[in-house]
Motif scaffolding. Sequence first.
Motif, mmCIF file in Angstrom:
data_model
loop_
_atom_site.group_PDB
_atom_site.id
_atom_site.type_symbol
_atom_site.label_atom_id
_atom_site.label_comp_id
_atom_site.label_asym_id
_atom_site.label_seq_id
_atom_site.Cartn_x
_atom_site.Cartn_y
_atom_site.Cartn_z
ATOM 1 N N PRO A 154 4.802 5.285 7.763
ATOM 2 C CA PRO A 154 4.222 4.133 7.055
ATOM 3 C C PRO A 154 4.341 4.278 5.545
ATOM 4 C CG PRO A 154 2.748 4.900 8.793
ATOM 5 C CD PRO A 154 3.826 5.930 8.655
ATOM 6 N N TYR A 155 4.202 5.523 5.070
ATOM 7 C CA TYR A 155 4.376 5.833 3.660
ATOM 8 C C TYR A 155 5.422 6.942 3.562
ATOM 9 C CZ TYR A 155 -0.153 3.525 2.838
ATOM 10 O OH TYR A 155 -1.188 2.640 2.772
ATOM 11 N N ALA A 156 6.562 6.639 2.966
ATOM 12 C CA ALA A 156 7.623 7.637 2.830
ATOM 13 C C ALA A 156 7.767 7.997 1.355
ATOM 14 C CB ALA A 156 8.942 7.102 3.368
ATOM 15 N N PRO A 157 7.609 9.283 0.992
ATOM 16 C CA PRO A 157 7.643 9.660 -0.425
ATOM 17 C C PRO A 157 9.054 9.604 -1.012
ATOM 18 C CG PRO A 157 7.447 11.610 0.963
ATOM 19 C CD PRO A 157 7.338 10.431 1.876
ATOM 20 N N VAL A 158 9.145 9.139 -2.254
ATOM 21 C CA VAL A 158 10.392 9.151 -3.022
ATOM 22 C C VAL A 158 10.052 9.551 -4.454
ATOM 23 C CG1 VAL A 158 11.541 7.399 -1.595
ATOM 24 C CG2 VAL A 158 10.210 6.682 -3.585
ATOM 25 N N CYS A 159 11.084 9.830 -5.217
ATOM 26 C CA CYS A 159 10.931 10.181 -6.644
ATOM 27 C C CYS A 159 9.928 11.310 -6.846
ATOM 28 C CB CYS A 159 10.520 8.949 -7.458
ATOM 29 S SG CYS A 159 11.810 7.693 -7.562
ATOM 30 N N GLY A 160 10.195 12.433 -6.175
ATOM 31 C CA GLY A 160 9.339 13.600 -6.359
ATOM 32 C C GLY A 160 7.929 13.393 -5.870
ATOM 33 N N GLU A 161 7.762 12.571 -4.834
ATOM 34 C CA GLU A 161 6.466 12.307 -4.225
ATOM 35 C C GLU A 161 5.498 11.579 -5.160
ATOM 36 O OE1 GLU A 161 7.556 15.702 -4.082
ATOM 37 O OE2 GLU A 161 8.684 15.178 -2.283
ATOM 38 N N LYS A 162 6.008 10.951 -6.190
ATOM 39 C CA LYS A 162 5.138 10.185 -7.083
ATOM 40 C C LYS A 162 5.036 8.730 -6.649
ATOM 41 C CE LYS A 162 6.340 13.175 -10.951
ATOM 42 N NZ LYS A 162 7.234 14.018 -10.135
ATOM 43 N N ILE A 163 5.925 8.321 -5.779
ATOM 44 C CA ILE A 163 5.966 6.956 -5.269
ATOM 45 C C ILE A 163 6.102 7.020 -3.747
ATOM 46 C CG2 ILE A 163 7.173 4.726 -5.353
ATOM 47 C CD1 ILE A 163 8.393 5.612 -8.002
ATOM 48 N N TYR A 164 5.458 6.071 -3.083
ATOM 49 C CA TYR A 164 5.663 5.906 -1.647
ATOM 50 C C TYR A 164 6.367 4.585 -1.373
ATOM 51 C CZ TYR A 164 2.358 9.678 -0.593
ATOM 52 O OH TYR A 164 1.726 10.893 -0.493
ATOM 53 N N LEU A 165 7.339 4.611 -0.481
ATOM 54 C CA LEU A 165 7.897 3.381 0.060
ATOM 55 C C LEU A 165 7.046 2.992 1.261
ATOM 56 C CD1 LEU A 165 10.086 1.187 0.337
ATOM 57 C CD2 LEU A 165 11.353 2.799 1.807
ATOM 58 N N ARG A 166 6.481 1.799 1.217
ATOM 59 C CA ARG A 166 5.693 1.286 2.335
ATOM 60 C C ARG A 166 6.647 0.692 3.370
ATOM 61 N NH1 ARG A 166 0.033 0.110 1.149
ATOM 62 N NH2 ARG A 166 0.169 -1.603 2.653
ATOM 63 N N ASN A 167 6.634 1.259 4.577
ATOM 64 C CA ASN A 167 7.536 0.833 5.638
ATOM 65 C C ASN A 167 6.797 0.004 6.682
ATOM 66 O OD1 ASN A 167 10.098 1.978 4.935
ATOM 67 N ND2 ASN A 167 9.274 3.996 5.453
ATOM 68 N N ARG A 168 7.491 -0.962 7.239
ATOM 69 C CA ARG A 168 6.932 -1.736 8.348
ATOM 70 C C ARG A 168 6.959 -0.877 9.610
ATOM 71 N NH1 ARG A 168 9.787 -5.221 5.216
ATOM 72 N NH2 ARG A 168 8.659 -7.073 4.489
ATOM 73 N N VAL A 169 5.792 -0.692 10.201
ATOM 74 C CA VAL A 169 5.676 0.085 11.428
ATOM 75 C C VAL A 169 4.790 -0.685 12.391
ATOM 76 C CG1 VAL A 169 6.006 2.322 10.314
ATOM 77 C CG2 VAL A 169 3.706 1.375 10.508
ATOM 78 N N ALA A 170 4.823 -0.279 13.657
ATOM 79 C CA ALA A 170 3.941 -0.892 14.645
ATOM 80 C C ALA A 170 2.530 -0.377 14.432
ATOM 81 C CB ALA A 170 4.417 -0.562 16.061
ATOM 82 N N GLY A 171 1.572 -1.293 14.429
ATOM 83 C CA GLY A 171 0.195 -0.901 14.168
ATOM 84 C C GLY A 171 -0.523 -0.436 15.402
ATOM 85 N N SER A 172 -0.087 0.669 15.946
ATOM 86 C CA SER A 172 -0.736 1.218 17.134
ATOM 87 C C SER A 172 -0.506 2.710 17.117
ATOM 88 C CB SER A 172 -0.158 0.568 18.399
ATOM 89 O OG SER A 172 1.233 0.842 18.502
ATOM 90 N N ARG A 173 -0.207 3.276 18.278
ATOM 91 C CA ARG A 173 -0.005 4.730 18.352
ATOM 92 C C ARG A 173 1.430 5.127 18.019
ATOM 93 N NH1 ARG A 173 -4.659 2.291 19.455
ATOM 94 N NH2 ARG A 173 -6.173 3.599 20.531
ATOM 95 N N THR A 174 2.293 4.153 17.719
ATOM 96 C CA THR A 174 3.689 4.439 17.435
ATOM 97 C C THR A 174 3.826 5.421 16.274
ATOM 98 O OG1 THR A 174 4.263 2.229 18.176
ATOM 99 C CG2 THR A 174 5.904 3.395 16.879
ATOM 100 N N ASN A 175 4.653 6.433 16.461
ATOM 101 C CA ASN A 175 4.965 7.412 15.414
ATOM 102 C C ASN A 175 3.754 8.239 14.975
ATOM 103 O OD1 ASN A 175 7.671 6.607 15.231
ATOM 104 N ND2 ASN A 175 7.149 4.960 13.825
ATOM 105 N N ARG A 176 2.699 8.269 15.777
ATOM 106 C CA ARG A 176 1.497 8.972 15.320
ATOM 107 C C ARG A 176 1.740 10.463 15.158
ATOM 108 N NH1 ARG A 176 0.069 7.451 20.729
ATOM 109 N NH2 ARG A 176 -0.264 9.237 22.108
ATOM 110 N N GLU A 177 2.580 11.063 16.009
ATOM 111 C CA GLU A 177 2.845 12.495 15.869
ATOM 112 C C GLU A 177 3.586 12.774 14.559
ATOM 113 O OE1 GLU A 177 1.802 14.976 17.440
ATOM 114 O OE2 GLU A 177 1.068 14.230 19.343
#
Length: 584
Positions: A154-177
């Motif tokens: 949902p939040y992927a770090p870029v630019c030395g972890e100073k910025i997050y790219l907000r990604n569209r994800v399923a709002g449930s248990r998807t990708n929870r691990e």
Amino acid sequence: MTHWKALVTGVVMTVGHVGASATWATAEGIPAPDETTLRSQADIYEQYSVSSVVDLAPMRATQTVTDADGTVFELTSLHPDVNRWYLLQITPAAGNGISQSYHLENADASTWQFSLSSDNAPALVVSGPGGDDNCAPWTGAPSELEEAAKSGLPYAPVCGEKIYLRNRVAGSRTNREAVSDFLRENVVFGDKLVNLIKGAFFEDAFLEDAETVDGGDAGDAVAALGTARLDRQPVMRPNMSIEVDGADGGMEAGAWYAVTGVEGAFASVMKPGYIANDILAERNGANWLDGVEQNADVYLVAFDLSQFELGLELGTDHPALGWSSRPQRRGEDWNMPGPDGFNTAAPLVRNGMLNPSMTSRAVAAFAGGFKRDHGAFRFGDYAGFNKGHHYGFLSNGVTFSKLIPNLATLYVTHEGEIAMKTWEEGDASKIPSLRHARQNGVALVTRDPETGQPVPGDRVASWGGGNWSGSADAQLRTLRAGACLKDAGGRQFLLYGYFSSVTPSAMARTFQAYGCDYAMLLDMNSPELTYMAVYRQNEAGDGLDAMHLNRFMAESDPRGSTGAIPRFVGFADNRDFFYLLRKE
């Protein structure tokens, strides 16, 4: 809406303000919009229908640069004073591809500001205490932005972890691990793990020596909270999963107890039938309580807001942006996808999860309120104007659905003020100062302007007029949750209440008994929809343990390979939520 002239003038006058979130107005940041631009953006905001959610960010500031090959880079700070959300749009030269949009989030709004360099090779300029650092995450094959977009986070770090790219994800248990592993491996709890936010790049540039403020011990806050006005105060043994100090033999009804291991948080229990008769006997807008709700357990948690920040994050799906099925549409409304003119958040991304940079400070979270379909009026006068009074909401300085007069509103300003009120036409002038806001129906409790005493809202006893809804079988008495603000002893407290089976009248009487200044409904009908948890660091020191207000709420937290994953802070959820962070 009105008062936009005062709104714009106020913003222009504060452009030169010096503060942590105001360096965007300096030569190195995104140039401040001039008065003409701000007025134009205000005019667009005020229209009956707009084309996208970006139009409802009237304070936005935009910078555009063009690369040598004709590629156009446009960076928009959606609310410069909030300094949290940015929209990056990259448009290749004609015939060289399609435009791409990226919703970026500042990992530390109090430390960094972003702008575009105007060199021959454009880059993001990250400005902070250590100076400026350039980053071009769109370069390379694959680029850092492409890798971040494919990460599944949902939040992927870029630019030395100073910025997050907000990604569209399923709002449930998807990708929870994947999310759980990311948090466990990267987010600081104590000093055990690598700090994403204030790393070693500038070394001592982030050294802080804050003034120490003694907030007093738990006894001071308990004394300020006082005891609820009850005629009976028996000792109760509640089905509550939150641990408290000094209650080995049970909790005295109406009294407050410090939450174990969470400074500034307190818990209380009661039954509406214990409320003082002089409150229950008042004929001031609430109904008599029936025998069931008189004996229904009520669990409350209070937070000393001198120690916490309050925020709102929208779910991946709820509340939606289209029309509720409840009010009848008229005329041009049938040509509009939603009451504000759109039914999608694009190009912005809603991902239903707390930013990982905040996780180590997370103290609590609770479900935000009604879904869009239930968040408008079917009956009564409010169904007939203001497009049916769809409940409005605003996050990180961006309005996703306009705040509507007559509705109960919990809001936070960019300076950290937390307030509740019934929204009025004249409150449009507050829009530039808002960081977060959520509306849910009408007031449960307000202060009588003549006596200063808390009294039921004027629609508490009106089922249709208050849009109180009910359970699945149309019973007005059901499980409900609500919140109130209370000023006492020179402190401000936010109270969250879980009512196991009550009508709005019982909620109003309870909040009256606890001395609330203003109270409003949140959501209802199930523990999942009234979810509330208080967090504390786990024994391993690499994550959070959730203590739920009711044990049934724990079923909303899925389990992964390392144990339970707290909802809202451990994976993306489809519902919106409020969160409390310990102040830095």
